[in-house]
Scaffold this motif. Sequence first.
Motif, short mmCIF file in Angstrom:
data_model
loop_
_atom_site.label_atom_id
_atom_site.label_comp_id
_atom_site.label_asym_id
_atom_site.label_seq_id
_atom_site.Cartn_x
_atom_site.Cartn_y
_atom_site.Cartn_z
N LEU A 246 0.82 -1.21 0.00
CA LEU A 246 0.00 0.00 0.00
C LEU A 246 0.86 1.26 0.00
O LEU A 246 0.44 2.31 -0.50
CB LEU A 246 -0.93 -0.01 1.21
CG LEU A 246 -2.04 -1.08 1.19
CD1 LEU A 246 -2.69 -1.19 2.55
CD2 LEU A 246 -3.08 -0.76 0.11
N LEU A 247 2.05 1.16 0.56
CA LEU A 247 2.99 2.29 0.56
C LEU A 247 3.73 2.42 -0.77
O LEU A 247 4.45 3.40 -0.99
CB LEU A 247 4.01 2.13 1.68
CG LEU A 247 3.50 2.32 3.11
CD1 LEU A 247 4.57 1.86 4.10
CD2 LEU A 247 3.12 3.77 3.37
N GLY A 248 3.59 1.43 -1.64
CA GLY A 248 4.29 1.46 -2.91
C GLY A 248 5.74 1.03 -2.82
O GLY A 248 6.54 1.33 -3.73
N LEU A 249 6.10 0.31 -1.76
CA LEU A 249 7.49 -0.14 -1.59
C LEU A 249 7.74 -1.50 -2.22
O LEU A 249 8.88 -1.95 -2.28
CB LEU A 249 7.84 -0.21 -0.10
CG LEU A 249 7.66 1.08 0.70
CD1 LEU A 249 8.07 0.85 2.16
CD2 LEU A 249 8.47 2.22 0.09
N GLY A 250 6.71 -2.13 -2.69
CA GLY A 250 6.82 -3.45 -3.30
C GLY A 250 5.46 -3.90 -3.75
O GLY A 250 4.45 -3.18 -3.60
N PRO A 251 5.38 -5.10 -4.31
CA PRO A 251 4.07 -5.59 -4.78
C PRO A 251 3.17 -5.93 -3.60
O PRO A 251 3.63 -6.28 -2.51
CB PRO A 251 4.44 -6.84 -5.58
CG PRO A 251 5.72 -7.32 -4.95
CD PRO A 251 6.46 -6.07 -4.56
#
Length: 253
Positions: A213-218
């Motif tokens: 959700l933070l966009g740090l990974g899938p």
Amino acid sequence: MRVIAARRQQPASAALVTLRAVHSPRAAVLLLHGGRADALEPPPVVNLPAVRMRPLARSIARATAGHRIALGRVRYVHRGWNGERADAARDAARALEELSLAAGPVPVVLVGHSMGGRAALRAAAHPRVSAVVGLAPWCPAGEPVDHLAGRRVVLLHGDRDRVTDPADTWALAARALAAGSEVCALPVSGGDHAMLRGAASWHALTTAAVTGLLGLGPLPARVAEGFAAPGAAPRPTAQPAPEPPGPTPDPAA
């Protein structure tokens, strides 16, 4: 340059308790523990619902290290929700205001368990909240959902929960979806309310959902599938490995 104040610098009256201070944060995660339906006294010094969130906080801290993600928790004034007072939600809103003042307009992911899940869902009305992860959340009938439009919501609920009803969670998920939220609702097979059975699985799935959700990974595959198939009937996650019974925390509302 903005910096989230270290815990020792924060007054005891603050609703925001900093778990990791960050210079110029790009986003933040706030954790909200469980409580009781009705209790006006403050949480005790040894508060088992709060203790239960510590390993989850450590897992999220490790997964987000080096990415300028501020990490904190909400301090409750009262132990309970207390009907229309909705004390935990008020504290969550106050913590978000304190975070905004300290960090600026960064996106925030809320992670709440039980009563904390209800508080997180309510507090998602704050403009800085981009997503909510609710763990065995308390979702009574009639809980408002219109403010969840435009937010991403992940709800995880054990099918052996005897404190909060998974059916209420699925009903709220359906109403939030109709209101314009992006929703993924997943049952956890064998999961209990305190998340003690298969605790490692709860931690891993929650942490992966937060980082996604933070966009740090899938996103975890199950969560991505849930978002891609809105309205599909919740399908159980893998059965958690059996664990010896542990201490039962305070009944969390």
